[in-house]
Design an enzyme around this catalytic site. Structure first.
Site, short mmCIF file in Angstrom:
data_model
loop_
_atom_site.label_atom_id
_atom_site.label_comp_id
_atom_site.label_asym_id
_atom_site.label_seq_id
_atom_site.Cartn_x
_atom_site.Cartn_y
_atom_site.Cartn_z
N LYS A 89 51.34 -19.98 90.30
CA LYS A 89 52.04 -19.66 91.17
C LYS A 89 51.52 -19.08 92.37
O LYS A 89 51.72 -19.51 93.44
CB LYS A 89 53.54 -18.97 90.73
CG LYS A 89 54.36 -18.98 91.84
CD LYS A 89 55.65 -18.34 91.42
CE LYS A 89 56.64 -18.09 92.51
NZ LYS A 89 57.74 -17.27 92.18
N ASN A 131 59.85 -3.39 90.83
CA ASN A 131 58.52 -3.98 90.09
C ASN A 131 57.29 -3.56 90.92
O ASN A 131 56.28 -4.23 90.52
CB ASN A 131 58.59 -5.25 89.43
CG ASN A 131 58.02 -5.39 88.08
OD1 ASN A 131 58.26 -4.28 87.35
ND2 ASN A 131 57.38 -6.30 87.75
N GLY A 153 55.18 -11.33 78.44
CA GLY A 153 55.85 -10.55 79.40
C GLY A 153 54.80 -9.41 80.07
O GLY A 153 53.76 -9.23 79.41
N ILE A 204 52.85 -10.88 91.90
CA ILE A 204 51.98 -11.52 93.19
C ILE A 204 52.77 -12.27 94.08
O ILE A 204 52.52 -12.58 95.19
CB ILE A 204 50.66 -12.29 92.57
CG1 ILE A 204 49.76 -12.53 93.69
CG2 ILE A 204 51.41 -13.72 92.10
CD1 ILE A 204 48.23 -13.08 93.08
N ASP A 205 54.26 -12.59 93.77
CA ASP A 205 54.93 -13.33 94.64
C ASP A 205 55.88 -12.47 95.55
O ASP A 205 56.71 -12.87 96.24
CB ASP A 205 55.76 -14.52 93.87
CG ASP A 205 56.69 -13.84 92.88
OD1 ASP A 205 56.79 -12.52 92.65
OD2 ASP A 205 57.34 -14.67 91.84
N GLN A 226 46.51 -11.43 79.63
CA GLN A 226 47.52 -10.96 78.98
C GLN A 226 47.35 -11.76 77.60
O GLN A 226 46.52 -12.64 77.27
CB GLN A 226 48.78 -11.75 79.44
CG GLN A 226 49.76 -10.98 80.23
CD GLN A 226 50.91 -11.78 80.78
OE1 GLN A 226 50.59 -12.61 81.55
NE2 GLN A 226 52.11 -11.61 80.29
N LYS A 275 61.00 -16.51 95.05
CA LYS A 275 61.12 -17.21 93.70
C LYS A 275 61.36 -18.68 93.86
O LYS A 275 61.46 -19.45 93.05
CB LYS A 275 62.18 -16.53 92.86
CG LYS A 275 62.06 -15.13 92.88
CD LYS A 275 60.92 -14.70 91.68
CE LYS A 275 60.67 -13.31 91.50
NZ LYS A 275 59.43 -12.95 90.80
N GLY A 291 50.59 -14.13 85.98
CA GLY A 291 50.33 -15.03 84.69
C GLY A 291 51.45 -16.22 84.98
O GLY A 291 51.41 -16.81 83.95
N GLY A 292 52.13 -16.22 85.83
CA GLY A 292 53.15 -17.06 86.11
C GLY A 292 52.69 -18.53 86.59
O GLY A 292 51.78 -18.42 87.62
#
Length: 531
Positions: free
Chosen positions: A150, A353, A245, A275-276, A213, A419, A138-139
């Site tokens: 991303k 996570n 979230g 995913i990162d 989402q 990140k 989602g990011g």
């Protein structure tokens, strides 16, 4: 993901600001303290009902601006949002009482070595055919100066996060002749761009599904009402919406119909990760452990945890609370106990996570509306200066709702998040080798730990970072690197031990091609000093 979902959990709800001209119900007067207390409770209840009523009226107005199909999706979204909003108004204090926190029993967090020591069955394929890989997608890449999802940033040999994920799963499917599908949870920010790119994987041996989402309205911090004026995502409403979230995965997966579809295909578990996180690959030992449990004792939720270092002291940890395994985040901790929470000796592990969750259990909990996650209150300031709040939840917080939940203490190599460009330097370097989409640390590295890299603000954006490095330095023997200011690296630079490079304001440092810096401090005029 990027959105880097914050972990600022609500500990108390501030009284909202109200219109001074609006008449409020009078507080009942009473001589005794009990009467006054009862009067305040009645007053707060009336206020809560008034706020709920106002919110419902505003949501109905927003629905009135929608077209047919959009309206149905928005209705579903608003049901989830209303539930979160009502709980937000009812929260009276900290979500945990410190004195009730207990260390988890020994057997509730198993060492990975113990799981792996059981070996694998002759037919790994049977287990793999019960698995679905879910990536949180989602990011956006904004924190690294990139537009779009991303997951589409190149991280290694021109491969993006998504490329590496597809390669990993395709390798599994080809090696074991299985059908492990990939599911992407997109947000309204990433859905369109991701779907366009998925066409390039048409001939790969991976079935790819997506679902979205939810889309929730941002709330004005003062009035506690939505800032949106319509369901549109353009113009003044562009900033009025947010994805709530990654805890939203349970409801949105269920609502999409994809959950039922996968269960009908015989799928039993999902492996969920960001995913990162390039370390989050399918682990056959953990999967075998899950599917080999007897039916009555099936573990419905596994959280991969790993040992804390001083860099991870803020990471969420596992505790026992009211007899259940539970995720404790730093912002749930009373201020007086924050140092205790950060103690590496008391709370030794943190949540990566990487989660393994039973599909039938998600279905059961959704149908019983028994998914209970702490609310994250995320304050934001919009471009125009308006203060808003977002109500969110975290996927790992649901661990307490599942039966026979456990943690597995995995090697640090399974936690390799990207990140920042400092993280990117590590994964692009000779520290790792790439094989079938998976990164493994080079056997030439003498220590199992990764170097600590801190690149300054001149390197924040990926494009800038790439122009400052003619090639990625050799960091096999690096322990610590700090770079600050206007610095560039020539080709074939080698960094060892502790290297600190600081260009003062107005200075520029060009590290020449072929340089070898070992335990050096390089200052503004390129004097090289022993460290």
């Amino acid at each position: 993901m990027a959105s880097e979902y914050p972990s600022e959990f609500i500990s108390a709800v501030e009284a909202p600001t109200f219109d001074p001209d609006k008449p409020l119900p009078p507080l009942p007067s009473g001589l005794c303290e009990e009467s006054a207390h009862r009067g305040m409770a009645q007053f707060q209840e009336i206020m809560r009902q008034q706020l709920e009523g106002s919110m419902q009226a505003e949501l109905q107005k927003l629905l009135g601006t929608a077209s047919g199909s959009e309206k149905e999706v928005a209705k579903k979204n608003f049901e989830g949002f209303t539930n979160l909003f009502q709980r937000f108004l009812q929260v009276k204090g900290p979500s945990v009482e410190w004195v009730k926190i207990q260390r988890p029993p020994e057997d509730s967090i198993q060492p990975y070595d113990k799981i792996a020591a059981r070996g694998l069955p002759d037919s790994v394929a049977d287990s793999l055919n019960k698995l679905v890989v879910v990536k949180l997608n989602g990011g956006l890449g904004t924190s690294m100066g990139c537009k779009g999802p991303k997951s589409l940033i190149s991280v290694r040999n021109e491969n993006t996060f998504l490329d590496l994920t597809v390669q990993q799963i395709e390798h599994l499917n080809k090696t074991y002749n299985t059908d492990v599908p990939l599911v992407l949870m997109n947000s309204f920010n990433t859905d369109e761009d991701t779907k366009k790119i998925l066409q390039k994987y048409t001939h790969h041996r991976v079935r790819i599904h997506t679902f979205n989402q939810s889309r929730y309205p941002r709330i004005n911090k003062e009035s506690l009402l939505p800032v949106a004026t319509s369901l549109s995502m353009s113009g003044q409403n562009a900033e009025a919406w947010y994805p709530p979230g990654h805890g939203d995965i349970y409801a949105s997966f269920y609502n999409s119909g994809l959950l039922d579809q996968l269960i009908a295909q015989g799928k039993e578990y999902i492996f969920v990760s960001n995913i990162d996180n390039l370390g989050a690959t399918v682990d056959l030992h953990i999967l075998h452990h899950l599917v080999s449990q007897p039916n009555g004792k099936r573990c419905e939720f596994v959280m991969e945890v790993t040992d804390k270092t001083r860099a991870d002291v803020k990471g969420g940890t596992l505790i026992t609370y009211d007899g259940k395994l539970r995720l404790l985040e730093i912002a749930q901790v009373p201020k007086a106990h924050v140092d205790e929470f950060k103690s590496v000796s008391k709370f030794k592990i943190f949540n990566t996570n990487n989660l393994w969750i039973s599909l039938p259990a998600i279905k059961r909990l959704q149908e019983k509306t028994a998914m209970d996650m702490e609310i994250i209150v995320n304050p934001k300031t919009l471009d125009g200066g308006q203060n808003v709040i977002q109500l969110e939840t975290a996927v790992g917080a649901a661990i307490k709702c599942f039966d026979n939940a456990m943690g597995i203490n995995v090697p640090r190599s399974r936690f390799l998040p990207v990140k920042t460009t400092s993280d990117l330097l590590l994964v692009m370097s000779n520290l790792y080798s790439l094989d079938a989409g998976s990164l493994t640390m080079s056997p030439k590295r003498e220590f199992p730990t990764t170097p600590h890299v801190k690149l300054g603000s001149s390197f924040t954006k990926v494009q800038e970072y790439l122009t400052r490095l003619e090639s990625i330095p050799d960091i096999l023997e690096l322990d610590h690197l700090t770079v600050s200011g206007d610095v560039t690296f020539g080709k074939n630079v080698s960094l060892k031990g502790t290297v600190i490079i600081i260009a003062n304001h107005g200075d520029r440092i060009d590290i020449p091609a072929g340089s070898m810096l070992e335990n050096k401090i390089v200052s503004g005029n390129l004097r090289i000093l022993d460290h």
